[in-house]
Design a protein around this motif. Structure first.
Motif, mmCIF file in Angstrom:
data_model
loop_
_atom_site.group_PDB
_atom_site.id
_atom_site.type_symbol
_atom_site.label_atom_id
_atom_site.label_comp_id
_atom_site.label_asym_id
_atom_site.label_seq_id
_atom_site.Cartn_x
_atom_site.Cartn_y
_atom_site.Cartn_z
ATOM 1 N N THR A 525 -13.792 9.028 5.157
ATOM 2 C CA THR A 525 -12.379 9.380 4.999
ATOM 3 C C THR A 525 -12.048 8.211 3.711
ATOM 4 O O THR A 525 -10.936 8.734 3.366
ATOM 5 C CB THR A 525 -12.070 8.786 6.253
ATOM 6 O OG1 THR A 525 -12.170 7.561 6.527
ATOM 7 C CG2 THR A 525 -11.717 9.917 7.960
ATOM 8 N N SER A 526 -12.681 8.053 3.281
ATOM 9 C CA SER A 526 -12.851 6.754 2.387
ATOM 10 C C SER A 526 -14.279 6.834 1.229
ATOM 11 O O SER A 526 -14.790 6.788 1.453
ATOM 12 C CB SER A 526 -11.732 5.156 2.586
ATOM 13 O OG SER A 526 -11.736 4.436 1.234
ATOM 14 N N ASP A 535 -19.091 9.329 7.457
ATOM 15 C CA ASP A 535 -18.787 8.507 8.824
ATOM 16 C C ASP A 535 -18.701 8.727 9.656
ATOM 17 O O ASP A 535 -19.787 9.710 10.328
ATOM 18 C CB ASP A 535 -17.530 8.820 8.514
ATOM 19 C CG ASP A 535 -16.113 8.366 7.123
ATOM 20 O OD1 ASP A 535 -16.875 6.826 7.058
ATOM 21 O OD2 ASP A 535 -14.751 8.075 7.780
#
Length: 684
Positions: A525-526, A535
């Motif tokens: 997500t980042s 992730d």
């Protein structure tokens, strides 16, 4: 702390060799780090533990030696043999808050002559590492070393209004201290002030505006007791530690004020030619009369130590240390005021065994356990996780829990971080919100000393502030980093640089070891700190991140080469780990293997393919292994294609499988892969 032998002999007769003295002091808990022969004297370099401020003086060490050798003092500077008036003097003293300064004493000495100190005094100061300045200052330093209590001398004529006020500083005040540094003050600082200005930072250092110089004629000697916590905070904030602050921080002896003051007075009068004017100022002298008592019985003592001591032996040991005892079966020990470390009967037992000698406690060969304790469940789970990483070649590290603000800005959320009010250095300003900085610094240190192919991990708590509740959470996390080459015989070849898939396989192996299913690796997500990664989710809840750190992070820690990392929410993962094993018998029937070489579209992941195979393969599908990846350009379409080759294992628990059944299942798998993912069998 340094102390010389001849000075010790002023107080107690020492009739054993220097080496024997050092050994016995060390056995008694006063560690002798070094001995230096200087002319006709010996200087001992001692390591004093923080709980024993009574040992931060020559007399304190002499007291230990007296008890050890069962001798009497030649003289005791704390025994006052003179009468002195307590009517006060020309300097009027007031204390703003008694909690900051529970006791303050002082005396006024007039007509002194400031000059150099006699040779015997300067030699003793130099042997202990203190530079002589002038006779007045040298005397206060001498008594500090001899008796352990800090004192300070003011030029009385520089104290405006002949008034001293012990108060908190104001936000607009500053003072130039004796080291010629201007120091800004605020209300957190306790100062000694006259009518107009601060003249000293209490318990730490005097001001240049009230110092002793060649023109000084009259002096005011201060002997006070300041709040240890306050002095510690001031010292840390100023980044200034002095002989005085070091002792005040560790709780000085509040009863030593007058004896130390009188000792200075006597030396000043004999060396500097002055004479006390008026009496001694003593504010809050009732603090002197507060004494603590601790009770114990001989039966309890022997039970606790595993000893067979008589009452006489125990009492003699404590009496030699200047403890006062009373009572018959339940013995009351009046704790001397200089022993601030004695709080309970266990502390009394420690003193007895120090004096008797640990080697004189009989060895008990039989140990009886009345109850067997079990480790908490999570402890066993954490050890299982650590054992897994160690078994595959990782080394465990333990790093400090402090990080810098710069590291947090690169690796964490600064708004969720917790700043330290009194950081020990500029590089340790926050509690760690992630384990990665510590591991990266450990990696850098190992690379710097020539190590290669490093794989390390750490299990520890991180500290994160909840923005909504403002509470601090301390979740348990696991992090790992890897750098260098790896020896592995798989589809990427042997003896190559470690890559993302190696560490991903390590994490997958961890979940297999813990028997945790429903683990999914998805696009992160980042990607602020990683170039490639994923992730990690268990039952759709994020439990970690894995990837290759980007160049910005590697530059921050000055590391070259690829660095792979993983950080997992271990406390969450452990909730999914069951320590109870579910055993099953070894298989009775043989397995059948089939290899599938598949053409895979660019956007299809290995996870999607494995999930599709599992869905179609029925309950006889036992294992799936990817063992080859091949990328090539199709000549007809000029497109880049991927080929993934899998080994699939089938086994039945009830019968021997036949080829026709497996062929039908493979056909169904291929049809489902084509329909759902657009994956084809290579060659068709």
């Amino acid at each position: 702390m340094k102390v010389n032998l001849n000075w010790l002999k002023d107080f107690v007769n020492i009739d054993i060799s220097v080496d024997e003295l050092a050994k016995r002091l060390t056995d008694q808990g006063v560690s002798v780090e070094n001995i230096e022969n200087v002319g006709d004297d010996y200087v001992f370099d001692l390591e004093i533990t923080p709980n024993r401020p009574d040992l931060l003086s020559v007399f304190g060490i002499a007291r230990e030696i007296k008890a050890m050798l069962k001798k009497k003092f030649n003289k005791n500077p704390f025994r006052i043999n003179e009468n002195f008036p307590t009517t006060g003097n020309d300097i009027q003293v007031t204390i703003e808050a008694e909690s900051d300064c529970p006791r303050y004493t002082g005396c006024y000495i007039e007509n002194v002559k400031v000059d150099s100190s006699p040779e015997w005094l300067t030699r003793r100061l130099e042997l202990t590492g203190i530079r002589p300045l002038n006779n007045i200052v040298d005397i206060t330093n001498y008594v500090l070393l001899e008796m352990g209590h800090p004192l300070h001398a003011f030029d009385a004529e520089k104290i405006e209004g002949n008034r001293i006020k012990v108060r908190r500083a104001t936000s607009n005040e500053s003072i130039v201290t004796l080291d010629e540094v201007e120091r800004k003050l605020d209300s957190n600082f306790l100062v000694i002030a006259d009518e107009k200005k601060p003249v000293a930072i209490a318990g730490i250092m005097g001001g240049e505006n009230s110092c002793i110089d060649e023109g000084t004629k009259n002096i005011f000697i201060e002997s006070a007791y300041f709040d240890p916590t306050l002095i510690r905070k001031e010292s840390k904030k100023l980044k200034l530690s002095t002989e005085s602050s070091y002792r005040f921080e560790r709780k000085a002896d509040i009863t030593a004020l007058i004896p130390a003051l009188l000792r200075v007075k006597k030396l000043v009068e004999s060396i500097c030619g002055g004479k006390m004017k008026g009496g001694i100022t003593d504010i809050n002298d009732e603090e002197v009369h507060k004494h603590q008592k601790v009770y114990f019985t001989i039966d309890w003592l022997n039970n606790f130590l595993g000893s067979e001591l008589s009452k006489k032996e125990a009492i003699e040991s404590l009496s030699n240390l200047d403890f006062k005892l009373s009572g018959d079966s339940n013995i009351a020990v009046e704790v001397p005021p200089f022993r601030r470390d004695i709080e309970n009967k266990e502390d009394i037992a420690e003193e007895v065994v120090r004096m008797v000698g640990f080697n004189n406690i009989p060895f008990n060969k039989t140990i009886n356990f009345s109850q067997v304790a079990f480790l908490p469940e999570n402890t066993n789970k954490i050890e299982r996780v650590k054992d897994y990483f160690v078994s595959i070649g990782f080394s465990e590290t333990i790093n400090i829990s402090f990080v810098s603000e710069e590291e947090i800005r690169y690796l964490g959320d600064i708004e969720k971080s917790i700043a330290i009010r009194n950081p020990i250095t500029a590089n340790f300003t926050h509690l760690r919100p992630t384990l990665i900085p510590g591991l990266m610094k450990t990696l850098k240190r190992n690379i710097s000393v020539g190590l290669k192919d490093i794989q390390i991990f750490e299990v520890g708590n991180v500290f994160i502030k909840d923005k909504q509740t403002n509470r601090v959470n301390e979740p348990l996390e696991l992090a790992a980093v890897a750098n260098g080459r790896i020896k592995s015989n798989d589809w990427r070849g042997e003896n190559r640089n470690i890559d993302y898939y190696d560490l991903k396989g390590t994490i997958e192996g961890l979940f297999d070891t813990l028997r945790i299913n429903n683990v999914i690796f998805e696009k992160p997500t980042s990607n602020e700190i990683i170039e490639i990664g994923a992730d990690i989710y268990i039952n759709k809840k994020k439990v970690g991140t894995i990837g290759k750190l980007n160049s910005k992070i590697k530059e921050l820690f000055d590391i070259s080469g690829e660095v792979l990392f993983a950080e997992l929410a271990l406390s969450t993962i452990l909730d999914h780990f069951d320590l109870n094993y579910h055993l099953q018998p070894l298989p009775k029937y043989p397995a059948l293997l089939r290899d599938l070489c598949l053409l895979v579209p660019e956007n299809v992941t290995n996870k999607q393919i494995e999930d599709t195979i599992k869905e179609t393969g029925s309950d006889i599908l036992e294992d799936i292994q990817l063992f080859d990846v091949y990328t090539y350009t199709d000549k007809k379409s000029n497109k880049e294609l991927r080929s993934l080759t899998y080994s699939i294992t089938f086994r039945s628990n009830t019968s021997t499988l036949n080829g026709k059944l497996i062929d039908n299942i493979i056909s169904d798998i291929l049809a489902n892969l084509q329909k759902t993912l657009g994956v084809q069998l290579r060659g068709k």
